[in-house]
Design a protein around this motif. Structure first.
Motif, PDB file in Angstrom:
ATOM      1  N   ASP A  45       0.828  -1.205   0.000  1.00 42.77           N
ATOM      2  CA  ASP A  45       0.000   0.000   0.000  1.00 42.77           C
ATOM      3  C   ASP A  45       0.863   1.257   0.000  1.00 42.77           C
ATOM      4  O   ASP A  45       0.590   2.219  -0.726  1.00 42.77           O
ATOM      5  CB  ASP A  45      -0.926   0.030   1.217  1.00 42.77           C
ATOM      6  N   ILE A  46       1.912   1.232   0.807  1.00 37.17           N
ATOM      7  CA  ILE A  46       2.807   2.387   0.885  1.00 37.17           C
ATOM      8  C   ILE A  46       3.534   2.586  -0.439  1.00 37.17           C
ATOM      9  O   ILE A  46       3.674   3.720  -0.921  1.00 37.17           O
ATOM     10  CB  ILE A  46       3.800   2.218   2.053  1.00 37.17           C
ATOM     11  N   LEU A  47       3.966   1.480  -1.052  1.00 31.51           N
ATOM     12  CA  LEU A  47       4.620   1.588  -2.364  1.00 31.51           C
ATOM     13  C   LEU A  47       3.683   2.191  -3.403  1.00 31.51           C
ATOM     14  O   LEU A  47       4.084   3.052  -4.186  1.00 31.51           O
ATOM     15  CB  LEU A  47       5.079   0.207  -2.842  1.00 31.51           C
ATOM     16  N   LYS A  48       2.439   1.743  -3.402  1.00 32.77           N
ATOM     17  CA  LYS A  48       1.466   2.269  -4.364  1.00 32.77           C
ATOM     18  C   LYS A  48       1.248   3.768  -4.157  1.00 32.77           C
ATOM     19  O   LYS A  48       1.143   4.530  -5.125  1.00 32.77           O
ATOM     20  CB  LYS A  48       0.136   1.525  -4.238  1.00 32.77           C
ATOM     21  N   GLU A  49       1.181   4.183  -2.900  1.00 32.31           N
ATOM     22  CA  GLU A  49       1.002   5.612  -2.608  1.00 32.31           C
ATOM     23  C   GLU A  49       2.205   6.419  -3.080  1.00 32.31           C
ATOM     24  O   GLU A  49       2.046   7.496  -3.654  1.00 32.31           O
ATOM     25  CB  GLU A  49       0.791   5.823  -1.111  1.00 32.31           C
ATOM     26  N   ARG A  50       3.403   5.901  -2.826  1.00 34.11           N
ATOM     27  CA  ARG A  50       4.610   6.607  -3.247  1.00 34.11           C
ATOM     28  C   ARG A  50       4.688   6.699  -4.765  1.00 34.11           C
ATOM     29  O   ARG A  50       5.131   7.715  -5.304  1.00 34.11           O
ATOM     30  CB  ARG A  50       5.841   5.926  -2.672  1.00 34.11           C
ATOM     31  N   LEU A  51       4.264   5.653  -5.459  1.00 31.94           N
ATOM     32  CA  LEU A  51       4.229   5.685  -6.918  1.00 31.94           C
ATOM     33  C   LEU A  51       3.224   6.736  -7.398  1.00 31.94           C
ATOM     34  O   LEU A  51       3.514   7.525  -8.297  1.00 31.94           O
ATOM     35  CB  LEU A  51       3.863   4.306  -7.484  1.00 31.94           C
ATOM     36  N   ALA A  52       2.058   6.765  -6.774  1.00 33.38           N
ATOM     37  CA  ALA A  52       1.014   7.723  -7.156  1.00 33.38           C
ATOM     38  C   ALA A  52       1.454   9.173  -6.903  1.00 33.38           C
ATOM     39  O   ALA A  52       1.107  10.072  -7.666  1.00 33.38           O
ATOM     40  CB  ALA A  52      -0.276   7.427  -6.392  1.00 33.38           C
ATOM     41  N   LYS A  53       2.239   9.398  -5.858  1.00 30.14           N
ATOM     42  CA  LYS A  53       2.725  10.750  -5.543  1.00 30.14           C
ATOM     43  C   LYS A  53       3.898  11.154  -6.415  1.00 30.14           C
ATOM     44  O   LYS A  53       4.307  12.315  -6.403  1.00 30.14           O
ATOM     45  CB  LYS A  53       3.148  10.825  -4.080  1.00 30.14           C
ATOM     46  N   GLY A  54       4.455  10.199  -7.148  1.00 32.60           N
ATOM     47  CA  GLY A  54       5.596  10.504  -7.997  1.00 32.60           C
ATOM     48  C   GLY A  54       6.929  10.393  -7.278  1.00 32.60           C
ATOM     49  O   GLY A  54       7.958  10.820  -7.795  1.00 32.60           O
ATOM     50  N   GLU A  55       6.915   9.832  -6.090  1.00 35.06           N
ATOM     51  CA  GLU A  55       8.156   9.673  -5.325  1.00 35.06           C
ATOM     52  C   GLU A  55       9.003   8.520  -5.862  1.00 35.06           C
ATOM     53  O   GLU A  55      10.197   8.473  -5.608  1.00 35.06           O
ATOM     54  CB  GLU A  55       7.836   9.422  -3.847  1.00 35.06           C
ATOM     55  N   LEU A  56       8.368   7.586  -6.579  1.00 34.98           N
ATOM     56  CA  LEU A  56       9.064   6.439  -7.152  1.00 34.98           C
ATOM     57  C   LEU A  56       8.803   6.378  -8.646  1.00 34.98           C
ATOM     58  O   LEU A  56       7.710   6.729  -9.109  1.00 34.98           O
ATOM     59  CB  LEU A  56       8.554   5.124  -6.540  1.00 34.98           C
ATOM     60  N   SER A  57       9.796   5.921  -9.384  1.00 37.74           N
ATOM     61  CA  SER A  57       9.584   5.658 -10.812  1.00 37.74           C
ATOM     62  C   SER A  57       8.971   4.266 -10.943  1.00 37.74           C
ATOM     63  O   SER A  57       8.946   3.488  -9.987  1.00 37.74           O
ATOM     64  CB  SER A  57      10.918   5.728 -11.565  1.00 37.74           C
ATOM     65  N   GLN A  58       8.505   3.949 -12.140  1.00 36.11           N
ATOM     66  CA  GLN A  58       7.943   2.612 -12.380  1.00 36.11           C
ATOM     67  C   GLN A  58       8.980   1.525 -12.123  1.00 36.11           C
ATOM     68  O   GLN A  58       8.662   0.482 -11.567  1.00 36.11           O
ATOM     69  CB  GLN A  58       7.431   2.508 -13.824  1.00 36.11           C
ATOM     70  N   GLU A  59      10.217   1.778 -12.522  1.00 33.23           N
ATOM     71  CA  GLU A  59      11.288   0.794 -12.325  1.00 33.23           C
ATOM     72  C   GLU A  59      11.558   0.555 -10.840  1.00 33.23           C
ATOM     73  O   GLU A  59      11.700  -0.588 -10.401  1.00 33.23           O
ATOM     74  CB  GLU A  59      12.567   1.257 -13.031  1.00 33.23           C
ATOM     75  N   GLU A  60      11.638   1.655 -10.076  1.00 34.81           N
ATOM     76  CA  GLU A  60      11.865   1.519  -8.635  1.00 34.81           C
ATOM     77  C   GLU A  60      10.715   0.768  -7.974  1.00 34.81           C
ATOM     78  O   GLU A  60      10.924  -0.083  -7.114  1.00 34.81           O
ATOM     79  CB  GLU A  60      12.019   2.900  -7.993  1.00 34.81           C
ATOM     80  N   TYR A  61       9.496   1.112  -8.410  1.00 31.31           N
ATOM     81  CA  TYR A  61       8.311   0.456  -7.867  1.00 31.31           C
ATOM     82  C   TYR A  61       8.367  -1.051  -8.101  1.00 31.31           C
ATOM     83  O   TYR A  61       8.144  -1.844  -7.184  1.00 31.31           O
ATOM     84  CB  TYR A  61       7.043   1.053  -8.483  1.00 31.31           C
ATOM     85  N   LYS A  62       8.694  -1.442  -9.340  1.00 31.01           N
ATOM     86  CA  LYS A  62       8.736  -2.879  -9.669  1.00 31.01           C
ATOM     87  C   LYS A  62       9.808  -3.603  -8.865  1.00 31.01           C
ATOM     88  O   LYS A  62       9.584  -4.710  -8.384  1.00 31.01           O
ATOM     89  CB  LYS A  62       8.971  -3.059 -11.166  1.00 31.01           C
ATOM     90  N   LYS A  63      10.979  -2.977  -8.728  1.00 31.38           N
ATOM     91  CA  LYS A  63      12.056  -3.598  -7.960  1.00 31.38           C
ATOM     92  C   LYS A  63      11.665  -3.776  -6.502  1.00 31.38           C
ATOM     93  O   LYS A  63      11.872  -4.843  -5.910  1.00 31.38           O
ATOM     94  CB  LYS A  63      13.334  -2.756  -8.054  1.00 31.38           C
ATOM     95  N   LEU A  64      11.105  -2.730  -5.921  1.00 27.73           N
ATOM     96  CA  LEU A  64      10.709  -2.798  -4.513  1.00 27.73           C
ATOM     97  C   LEU A  64       9.562  -3.779  -4.296  1.00 27.73           C
ATOM     98  O   LEU A  64       9.512  -4.489  -3.299  1.00 27.73           O
ATOM     99  CB  LEU A  64      10.344  -1.412  -3.995  1.00 27.73           C
ATOM    100  N   LYS A  65       8.650  -3.814  -5.231  1.00 24.02           N
ATOM    101  CA  LYS A  65       7.516  -4.741  -5.140  1.00 24.02           C
ATOM    102  C   LYS A  65       8.001  -6.189  -5.144  1.00 24.02           C
ATOM    103  O   LYS A  65       7.532  -7.014  -4.372  1.00 24.02           O
ATOM    104  CB  LYS A  65       6.528  -4.504  -6.278  1.00 24.02           C
ATOM    105  N   GLN A  66       8.961  -6.499  -6.024  1.00 25.45           N
ATOM    106  CA  GLN A  66       9.530  -7.852  -6.059  1.00 25.45           C
ATOM    107  C   GLN A  66      10.249  -8.171  -4.746  1.00 25.45           C
ATOM    108  O   GLN A  66      10.216  -9.290  -4.273  1.00 25.45           O
ATOM    109  CB  GLN A  66      10.487  -7.997  -7.238  1.00 25.45           C
ATOM    110  N   HIS A  67      10.905  -7.151  -4.200  1.00 22.91           N
ATOM    111  CA  HIS A  67      11.661  -7.361  -2.962  1.00 22.91           C
ATOM    112  C   HIS A  67      10.747  -7.695  -1.783  1.00 22.91           C
ATOM    113  O   HIS A  67      11.091  -8.528  -0.947  1.00 22.91           O
ATOM    114  CB  HIS A  67      12.490  -6.109  -2.665  1.00 22.91           C
ATOM    115  N   ILE A  68       9.591  -7.052  -1.713  1.00 26.34           N
ATOM    116  CA  ILE A  68       8.700  -7.294  -0.558  1.00 26.34           C
ATOM    117  C   ILE A  68       7.789  -8.488  -0.752  1.00 26.34           C
ATOM    118  O   ILE A  68       7.193  -8.981   0.191  1.00 26.34           O
ATOM    119  CB  ILE A  68       7.858  -6.049  -0.199  1.00 26.34           C
TER     120      ILE A  68
END
Length: 69
Positions: A45-68
């Motif tokens: 949920d936090i990752l999705k919010e950070r992506l929506a706010k523009g704090e993360l790029s799509q690449e960062e989001y995907k990497k972090l999502k795989q990690h968790i």
């Protein structure tokens, strides 16, 4: 001769204190396994919010999502 009945209370208190420590430890361990009740955010949920706010790029989001996951 001296009576040792006073030591009985002391030993009882030590045993009760030890039992209380065990009970608290068991309670803490069981609380860590509880699932979220919906009010608390998950890491995803936090990752999705950070992506929506523009704090993360799509690449960062995907990497972090795989990690968790």
């Amino acid at each position: 001769m001296h009576s040792i009945s006073g030591m009985g209370w002391g030993m009882s208190l030590i045993w009760l204190f030890g039992l209380a420590i065990i009970i608290v430890n068991v309670w803490l361990v069981t609380q860590n396994g509880k699932t979220y009740n919906g009010d608390e955010k998950t890491a995803l949920d936090i990752l999705k919010e950070r992506l929506a706010k523009g704090e993360l790029s799509q690449e960062e989001y995907k990497k972090l999502k795989q990690h968790i996951s």
